[in-house]
Design a protein around this motif. Structure first.
Motif, PDB file in Angstrom:
ATOM      1  N   ASP A  59       0.816  -0.995   0.127  1.00 43.66           N
ATOM      2  CA  ASP A  59       0.060  -0.102   0.229  1.00 43.66           C
ATOM      3  C   ASP A  59       0.801   1.450   0.230  1.00 43.66           C
ATOM      4  O   ASP A  59       0.934   2.063   0.894  1.00 43.66           O
ATOM      5  CB  ASP A  59      -1.014  -0.010   1.075  1.00 43.66           C
ATOM      6  N   LEU A  60       1.620   1.295  -1.148  1.00 45.28           N
ATOM      7  CA  LEU A  60       2.789   2.426  -1.055  1.00 45.28           C
ATOM      8  C   LEU A  60       2.005   3.846  -1.251  1.00 45.28           C
ATOM      9  O   LEU A  60       1.013   3.855  -1.771  1.00 45.28           O
ATOM     10  CB  LEU A  60       3.834   2.250  -2.394  1.00 45.28           C
ATOM     11  N   LYS A  61       2.779   4.908  -0.692  1.00 44.78           N
ATOM     12  CA  LYS A  61       2.049   6.168  -0.729  1.00 44.78           C
ATOM     13  C   LYS A  61       3.190   7.097  -1.601  1.00 44.78           C
ATOM     14  O   LYS A  61       3.659   8.126  -1.015  1.00 44.78           O
ATOM     15  CB  LYS A  61       1.848   6.772   0.551  1.00 44.78           C
ATOM     16  N   SER A  62       3.345   6.914  -2.900  1.00 46.04           N
ATOM     17  CA  SER A  62       4.271   7.516  -3.568  1.00 46.04           C
ATOM     18  C   SER A  62       3.802   8.763  -3.786  1.00 46.04           C
ATOM     19  O   SER A  62       2.437   9.152  -4.024  1.00 46.04           O
ATOM     20  CB  SER A  62       4.297   6.775  -5.112  1.00 46.04           C
ATOM     21  N   GLY A  63       4.881  10.022  -3.642  1.00 46.02           N
ATOM     22  CA  GLY A  63       4.536  11.288  -3.740  1.00 46.02           C
ATOM     23  C   GLY A  63       4.162  11.973  -2.545  1.00 46.02           C
ATOM     24  O   GLY A  63       4.333  12.964  -2.375  1.00 46.02           O
ATOM     25  N   PRO A 337       3.411   5.394   9.383  1.00 42.29           N
ATOM     26  CA  PRO A 337       3.605   6.081   8.078  1.00 42.29           C
ATOM     27  C   PRO A 337       4.574   7.044   8.412  1.00 42.29           C
ATOM     28  O   PRO A 337       5.631   7.289   7.309  1.00 42.29           O
ATOM     29  CB  PRO A 337       2.255   6.816   7.882  1.00 42.29           C
ATOM     30  N   LYS A 338       4.829   7.747   9.275  1.00 42.48           N
ATOM     31  CA  LYS A 338       5.863   8.663   9.510  1.00 42.48           C
ATOM     32  C   LYS A 338       7.029   8.077   9.750  1.00 42.48           C
ATOM     33  O   LYS A 338       7.196   7.090  10.545  1.00 42.48           O
ATOM     34  CB  LYS A 338       5.364   9.638  10.622  1.00 42.48           C
ATOM     35  N   TYR A 348       2.714   0.178  14.531  1.00 40.32           N
ATOM     36  CA  TYR A 348       1.479   0.770  14.070  1.00 40.32           C
ATOM     37  C   TYR A 348       0.418   0.033  13.826  1.00 40.32           C
ATOM     38  O   TYR A 348       0.347  -0.668  12.898  1.00 40.32           O
ATOM     39  CB  TYR A 348       1.777   1.855  12.664  1.00 40.32           C
ATOM     40  N   PRO A 349      -0.488  -0.193  14.634  1.00 41.05           N
ATOM     41  CA  PRO A 349      -1.735  -1.263  14.491  1.00 41.05           C
ATOM     42  C   PRO A 349      -2.974  -0.561  13.822  1.00 41.05           C
ATOM     43  O   PRO A 349      -3.816  -1.403  13.251  1.00 41.05           O
ATOM     44  CB  PRO A 349      -2.036  -1.740  15.864  1.00 41.05           C
ATOM     45  N   ALA A 350      -2.953   0.770  13.492  1.00 38.45           N
ATOM     46  CA  ALA A 350      -4.129   1.532  13.241  1.00 38.45           C
ATOM     47  C   ALA A 350      -4.589   1.170  11.771  1.00 38.45           C
ATOM     48  O   ALA A 350      -5.670   1.143  11.597  1.00 38.45           O
ATOM     49  CB  ALA A 350      -4.047   2.989  13.475  1.00 38.45           C
ATOM     50  N   ALA A 351      -3.599   1.007  10.859  1.00 31.98           N
ATOM     51  CA  ALA A 351      -3.814   0.891   9.220  1.00 31.98           C
ATOM     52  C   ALA A 351      -2.774  -0.090   8.877  1.00 31.98           C
ATOM     53  O   ALA A 351      -1.379   0.538   8.603  1.00 31.98           O
ATOM     54  CB  ALA A 351      -3.858   2.113   8.781  1.00 31.98           C
ATOM     55  N   TRP A 352      -2.893  -0.951   8.237  1.00 31.02           N
ATOM     56  CA  TRP A 352      -1.669  -2.215   7.696  1.00 31.02           C
ATOM     57  C   TRP A 352      -2.515  -3.131   6.750  1.00 31.02           C
ATOM     58  O   TRP A 352      -3.800  -2.838   6.505  1.00 31.02           O
ATOM     59  CB  TRP A 352      -0.947  -2.453   8.777  1.00 31.02           C
ATOM     60  N   SER A 353      -1.706  -3.836   6.109  1.00 36.20           N
ATOM     61  CA  SER A 353      -2.324  -4.869   4.886  1.00 36.20           C
ATOM     62  C   SER A 353      -1.828  -6.212   5.180  1.00 36.20           C
ATOM     63  O   SER A 353      -1.089  -6.615   6.048  1.00 36.20           O
ATOM     64  CB  SER A 353      -1.587  -4.400   3.625  1.00 36.20           C
ATOM     65  N   GLN A 365      -7.997  -8.260  -6.860  1.00 33.61           N
ATOM     66  CA  GLN A 365      -8.591  -7.272  -6.106  1.00 33.61           C
ATOM     67  C   GLN A 365      -7.627  -6.815  -5.107  1.00 33.61           C
ATOM     68  O   GLN A 365      -7.130  -7.357  -4.099  1.00 33.61           O
ATOM     69  CB  GLN A 365      -9.861  -7.615  -5.908  1.00 33.61           C
ATOM     70  N   THR A 366      -8.087  -5.476  -4.588  1.00 42.46           N
ATOM     71  CA  THR A 366      -7.397  -5.011  -3.259  1.00 42.46           C
ATOM     72  C   THR A 366      -9.063  -4.739  -2.540  1.00 42.46           C
ATOM     73  O   THR A 366      -9.934  -4.355  -3.145  1.00 42.46           O
ATOM     74  CB  THR A 366      -6.753  -3.656  -3.340  1.00 42.46           C
ATOM     75  N   TYR A 367      -9.117  -4.844  -1.130  1.00 42.58           N
ATOM     76  CA  TYR A 367     -10.089  -4.611  -0.445  1.00 42.58           C
ATOM     77  C   TYR A 367      -9.758  -3.506   0.701  1.00 42.58           C
ATOM     78  O   TYR A 367      -8.628  -3.783   1.406  1.00 42.58           O
ATOM     79  CB  TYR A 367     -10.730  -5.782   0.186  1.00 42.58           C
ATOM     80  N   GLY A 368     -10.648  -2.607   0.793  1.00 43.62           N
ATOM     81  CA  GLY A 368     -10.285  -1.340   1.752  1.00 43.62           C
ATOM     82  C   GLY A 368      -9.405  -0.417   1.272  1.00 43.62           C
ATOM     83  O   GLY A 368      -8.841  -0.640   0.256  1.00 43.62           O
ATOM     84  N   SER A 369      -9.033   0.607   1.904  1.00 39.94           N
ATOM     85  CA  SER A 369      -8.190   1.503   1.608  1.00 39.94           C
ATOM     86  C   SER A 369      -7.791   2.153   2.814  1.00 39.94           C
ATOM     87  O   SER A 369      -8.424   2.329   3.856  1.00 39.94           O
ATOM     88  CB  SER A 369      -8.679   2.498   0.441  1.00 39.94           C
ATOM     89  N   THR A 370      -6.628   2.907   2.676  1.00 40.04           N
ATOM     90  CA  THR A 370      -6.287   3.931   3.520  1.00 40.04           C
ATOM     91  C   THR A 370      -6.139   5.399   3.006  1.00 40.04           C
ATOM     92  O   THR A 370      -6.279   5.558   1.978  1.00 40.04           O
ATOM     93  CB  THR A 370      -4.721   3.563   4.230  1.00 40.04           C
ATOM     94  N   THR A 371      -5.938   6.357   4.031  1.00 38.73           N
ATOM     95  CA  THR A 371      -5.829   7.692   3.717  1.00 38.73           C
ATOM     96  C   THR A 371      -4.460   8.156   2.697  1.00 38.73           C
ATOM     97  O   THR A 371      -3.603   7.113   2.684  1.00 38.73           O
ATOM     98  CB  THR A 371      -5.964   8.643   4.688  1.00 38.73           C
ATOM     99  N   LYS A 372      -4.544   9.000   2.029  1.00 36.54           N
ATOM    100  CA  LYS A 372      -3.274   9.425   1.381  1.00 36.54           C
ATOM    101  C   LYS A 372      -1.925   9.265   2.139  1.00 36.54           C
ATOM    102  O   LYS A 372      -0.906   9.025   1.475  1.00 36.54           O
ATOM    103  CB  LYS A 372      -3.690  10.798   0.514  1.00 36.54           C
ATOM    104  N   ASP A 373      -1.826   9.699   3.260  1.00 32.25           N
ATOM    105  CA  ASP A 373      -0.643   9.663   3.930  1.00 32.25           C
ATOM    106  C   ASP A 373      -0.559   8.245   4.792  1.00 32.25           C
ATOM    107  O   ASP A 373       0.320   8.123   5.719  1.00 32.25           O
ATOM    108  CB  ASP A 373      -0.798  10.615   5.131  1.00 32.25           C
ATOM    109  N   GLY A 374      -1.554   7.552   4.675  1.00 38.58           N
ATOM    110  CA  GLY A 374      -1.537   5.955   5.148  1.00 38.58           C
ATOM    111  C   GLY A 374      -1.904   5.920   6.685  1.00 38.58           C
ATOM    112  O   GLY A 374      -1.499   4.825   7.395  1.00 38.58           O
TER     113      GLY A 374
END
Length: 425
Positions: A59-63, A337-338, A348-353, A365-374
């Motif tokens: 779930d890369l956050k390129s850019g 993410p930081k 970081y347990p709040a958001a992962w894959s 397929q991918t299921y679910g998503s995270t915010t732009k900053d992860g």
């Protein structure tokens, strides 16, 4: 006819017991999976111990400033991008379901490991069994020569999971890796001076003594544990069972394809074991606790994972086993993410894959998503119990089934609040 009546009774009980509201979109699919239980599915869990930085893998956050050093690459599936350090797996995304919205409240290694691998947070005196133990109990032949739950190269830094309240019969057989990465099963062979007939004679005598002792101490968990260990050892020493662990019978080409690491060779051994009917095999890849030098470490670990996982997929596919083998790749949580001051990422347990493949899932397929900053789950949050309920449903095991715990309280296969992911079934 008999099974159809059973099915109608079961559906009626579900309706009465939980109300029509519980008959969500996943239930018909779970019923179908249960009816197809005769397919004899197995699970291979690729356990990424230490909490992998899935933000640098799936779930890369390129850019974004949180994106780090890695590039996202195209894959076999339009619209899905993963890390440049997973190039082999990029060819297999049509078979993968990447869950990008895993979330948990447990950021400690021990508690996180317990939660993800049992589906329950630690609760007082209850000895929760590992999920592999549950599958071993619900699906396997108790007379099988090889244990129904095998753990390859296990790490014990964050706690050791057992058969829990299910008892020692469902504890995993541990296959250790030495310093060179060689996998070994201890004491498979009798001493060279003892022939096969004498081994069998000694086993019969031991069984007689154990039976007499057990009759006097029926309530003793120590006796039950000793009996289970003795029985397991005797079964493993049979030539047919022992041969399953001998990966040197595989060609040099096959062994090299998986990678000459304990993880790569463990994936090869896992294939051999499920091929012989083992229901749950766990292969560990340790080292993901990347508080410093995250990108160098994750690049190296990803390369090991990529080779072993992708070759496992190819091997299962070529042998016609992918539909009957569910592969799950995950750790106990993700990483922040930081990026910290040591070029690392923290717990970081709040958001992962997590990633699933084969076993009848809906791949590509991918299921679910995270915010732009992860930093947060944006849509379709999935808890560890939800994921395990999905796995049990795919296997044809009712996640609502109960087993009696060591404190006299019935415990369901999956937490009562868990909901299988319908889109994957």
């Amino acid at each position: 006819m008999y099974f159809s009546q059973q099915r109608r009774n079961w559906m009626h009980q579900i309706t009465v017991g939980f109300g029509a509201a519980t008959l969500s979109s996943w239930l018909p699919r779970m019923v179908s999976a249960t009816e197809n239980k005769s397919q004899h599915k197995s699970v291979i869990l690729l356990w990424m111990s230490g909490g992998p930085a899935t933000i640098d893998m799936w779930d890369l956050k390129s850019g974004h400033e949180n994106g780090g050093d890695f590039k996202a690459i195209s894959t076999a599936t339009s619209g899905i991008h993963i890390s440049e350090h997973l190039p082999r797996l990029a060819h297999w995304t049509d078979e993968l379901a990447i869950v990008r919205s895993m979330t948990s409240s447990e950021g400690d290694h021990g508690r996180g490991t317990h939660y993800v691998r049992t589906g329950y947070q630690p609760q007082g005196a209850i000895r929760f069994p590992a999920f592999g133990s549950i599958i071993a109990k619900e699906m396997a032949n108790p007379e099988a020569k090889i244990p129904n739950f095998v753990s390859i190269a296990p790490t014990r830094r964050f706690g050791t999971l057992t058969g829990g309240f299910l008892g020692p019969n469902y504890a995993p057989l541990a296959i250790e890796a030495d310093a060179a990465g060689t996998l070994t099963v201890a004491n498979l062979d009798a001493p060279s001076r003892v022939d096969r007939d004498r081994v069998l004679s000694r086993q019969r005598k031991l069984n007689e003594l154990n039976t007499t002792f057990e009759q006097r101490h029926q309530a003793s968990s120590v006796v039950q544990g000793f009996q289970a260990a003795s029985s397991r050892a005797a079964r493993l020493m049979s030539p047919k069972a022992a041969s399953a662990f001998d990966i040197m019978t595989e060609s040099d080409t096959a062994r090299d394809a998986y990678g000459q690491t304990s993880f790569g060779q463990g994936c090869l051994l896992a294939r051999r074991l499920v091929e012989r009917g083992v229901r749950f095999v766990e292969v560990s890849l340790d080292g993901w606790d990347t508080h410093s030098d995250n990108f160098s470490q994750v690049a190296g670990l990803s390369s090991v994972l990529d080779k072993g996982f992708a070759t496992l997929m190819s091997d299962l596919k070529d042998r016609g086993m992918l539909e009957s083998t569910l592969v799950v790749c995950m750790g106990e949580f993700g990483r922040t993410p930081k990026i910290n001051g040591s070029s690392g990422r923290d717990h970081y347990p709040a958001a992962w894959s997590a990633v699933l493949a084969g076993g009848g899932i809906q791949g590509g397929q991918t299921y679910g998503s995270t915010t732009k900053d992860g930093s947060e789950v944006l849509e379709n949050p999935v808890t560890p119990p939800d994921l395990l309920a999905t796995v049990s449903s795919l296997l044809g095991v009712d996640p609502r089934k109960q087993n009696m715990s060591n404190v006299g309280r019935p415990i369901r296969v999956a937490d009562p609040n868990a909901t299988p992911i319908a889109e994957l079934l």
